[in-house]
Design a protein around this motif. Structure first.
Motif, PDB file in Angstrom:
ATOM      1  N   SER A  61     -14.030  -2.594  14.491  1.00 28.25           N
ATOM      2  CA  SER A  61     -13.748  -1.273  15.060  1.00 28.25           C
ATOM      3  C   SER A  61     -13.669  -1.298  16.584  1.00 28.25           C
ATOM      4  N   LYS A  73      -5.992  -0.774   9.826  1.00 26.16           N
ATOM      5  CA  LYS A  73      -5.476   0.573   9.589  1.00 26.16           C
ATOM      6  C   LYS A  73      -6.621   1.550   9.343  1.00 26.16           C
ATOM      7  N   GLN A  74      -7.640   1.113   8.596  1.00 23.19           N
ATOM      8  CA  GLN A  74      -8.789   1.984   8.317  1.00 23.19           C
ATOM      9  C   GLN A  74      -9.523   2.388   9.597  1.00 23.19           C
ATOM     10  N   PHE A  75      -9.522   1.479  10.581  1.00 24.19           N
ATOM     11  CA  PHE A  75     -10.201   1.770  11.843  1.00 24.19           C
ATOM     12  C   PHE A  75      -9.285   2.446  12.866  1.00 24.19           C
ATOM     13  N   GLY A 133     -15.497  -2.627   1.789  1.00 20.99           N
ATOM     14  CA  GLY A 133     -14.411  -2.898   2.717  1.00 20.99           C
ATOM     15  C   GLY A 133     -14.638  -4.101   3.604  1.00 20.99           C
ATOM     16  N   TRP A 144     -13.589  -5.925  -1.848  1.00 22.85           N
ATOM     17  CA  TRP A 144     -13.088  -4.903  -0.933  1.00 22.85           C
ATOM     18  C   TRP A 144     -13.447  -3.464  -1.341  1.00 22.85           C
ATOM     19  N   GLU A 204       0.833  -1.205   0.000  1.00 19.72           N
ATOM     20  CA  GLU A 204       0.000   0.000   0.000  1.00 19.72           C
ATOM     21  C   GLU A 204       0.869   1.256   0.000  1.00 19.72           C
ATOM     22  N   ALA A 241      -6.086  -1.799  -4.616  1.00 14.19           N
ATOM     23  CA  ALA A 241      -6.539  -2.969  -3.854  1.00 14.19           C
ATOM     24  C   ALA A 241      -6.404  -4.238  -4.683  1.00 14.19           C
ATOM     25  N   LEU A 254      -5.057  -4.066   6.489  1.00 12.36           N
ATOM     26  CA  LEU A 254      -5.577  -2.832   5.891  1.00 12.36           C
ATOM     27  C   LEU A 254      -6.877  -2.410   6.578  1.00 12.36           C
ATOM     28  N   GLY A 255      -7.701  -3.381   6.940  1.00 11.24           N
ATOM     29  CA  GLY A 255      -8.924  -3.068   7.673  1.00 11.24           C
ATOM     30  C   GLY A 255      -8.630  -2.457   9.029  1.00 11.24           C
TER      31      GLY A 255
END
Length: 382
Positions: A284, A225-227, A351, A347, A30, A36, A222-223
């Motif tokens: 989350s 990191k998004q949270f 996501g 994704w 990334e 993606a 990656l998930g």
């Protein structure tokens, strides 16, 4: 009795590589601004290699009787090839370098698994006591990898991974040749075993479990990191799952005395439905994320140990090299790469939620296959 220490050492170094690669390689890709889909393709190379390579190397090992030489040679070539990855940041350069490296990398583990399973065949639970060193190696790098990258920078990832693969090659030099006990009657064709309904069902369960895990190995970091989880937290959550995995591996001799291998396979698939449902709906929330990772003990350790035990029981000893290769092909190869690539398509359209809901659905399909054709029982009958 032949010492199992060289096999424990190989597992340890092999999975230190995995402990760095699985949590952090997607983050490195990334950082190179890959899409993606490009990330999912590159991450899938390790599983795609397991479609072709294990069957070829297993066949060659069974035919030549040179299992150790193949383990050593392919481990060295894998490390040498991966050293090229860090020389250029272009997609196709990384693609080709990783593809070559993973073709050789995919050879060693199923052959080591076949040797370890053979040496522990009289007491199948002992296999887990050796394999647990791989889990310990994974934890060591998953816990420290985030801090290491914070110190050295994300650009150092390919060089750290290359160094770990060199460690795998060095420990491969210590793995001994394992000679099968001579038998008066040669084994029949492996196809006679492969066409049995229970064997087909076993490989189907392995495929579906690995398909469910494909998005996990590609997009879980990656998930996170998004949270808002940082690299250290990412490493801790990956390690948490493997810490529980270590516990199950250590308890496997006792577990196997109480439950049948078929029942353990079913339990691993049921746990996967719950685990990926939790990730889809609650990533989350740190408490739910940790609970989902605790289930890795069942979705990986319990699943893997039961699969190895069933393969060891269902196939003739002369076919174990090929059987382990076919297990890798069906699970980590076809299943893992398929799940990862489909996850790459899902994704961008939501996501975490749709991607891991798909994983839960694949595991649920495995539950139905297991109930229909493997017929789990309460008590082990071995």
């Amino acid at each position: 009795m032949q010492s199992l220490l060289p096999f424990a050492g190989f597992y340890f170094t092999y999975f230190t590589f995995q402990g760095m690669f699985s949590p952090f390689w997607g983050l490195y890709l990334e950082s190179l601004s890959f899409s993606a889909l490009q990330i999912s393709v590159l991450m899938a190379l390790s599983t795609l290699a397991r479609i072709i390579a294990p069957g070829f190397w297993g066949w060659l090992a069974d035919k030549s009787g040179q299992r150790r030489n193949i383990i050593v040679t392919t481990s060295i070539l894998s490390a040498a090839s991966f050293c090229l990855v860090g020389l250029h940041n272009g997609f196709w350069w990384i693609f080709v370098s990783m593809a070559v490296s993973h073709f050789f990398w995919a050879a060693a583990l199923p052959l080591v698994e076949a040797s370890t399973a053979y040496l522990t065949r009289a007491q199948p639970g002992r296999y887990s006591r050796v394999r647990v060193w791989g889990s310990i190696g994974f934890v060591c790098l998953a816990l420290t990898g985030g801090y290491l990258l914070d110190w050295l920078g994300i650009a150092a990832t390919p060089w750290i991974v290359s160094a770990l693969l060199i460690g795998v090659a060095l420990t491969a030099l210590k793995v001994p040749e394992v000679k099968l006990a001579s038998r008066g009657k040669p084994a029949g064709p492996i196809w006679d075993t492969l066409k049995k309904p229970a064997v087909i069902a076993l490989f189907a369960c392995c495929f579906l479990q690995a398909f469910a895990h494909g998005p996990y190995y590609t997009f879980y970091s990656l998930g996170l990191k998004q949270f808002g989880y940082d690299k250290a937290a990412v490493g801790v959550l990956w390690a948490l799952g493997v810490v529980f995995e270590v516990g199950v591996f250590m308890l496997m001799p006792r577990i196997m005395r109480r439950f049948s291998l078929e029942a353990l396979m079913l339990a691993s698939l049921l746990a996967a439905v719950l685990r990926f449902g939790l990730i889809a709906a609650g990533l989350s929330l740190p408490a739910l994320a940790a609970a989902a990772q605790a289930l890795h003990a069942l979705t990986y350790a319990l699943h893997h140990a039961s699969a190895i035990g069933l393969i060891n029981r269902m196939f003739d000893e002369q076919h174990h090299g090929r059987a382990q290769g076919l297990y890798i092909i069906a699970s980590f190869g076809l299943g893992g790469s398929g799940g990862g690539l489909v996850g790459g398509l899902v994704w961008p359209h939501g996501g975490v939620l749709p991607t891991f809901a798909m994983s839960a659905g694949a595991a649920l399909a495995g539950v139905f296959v297991c109930l229909r054709w493997l017929r789990p029982k309460r008590q082990a009958c071995q």
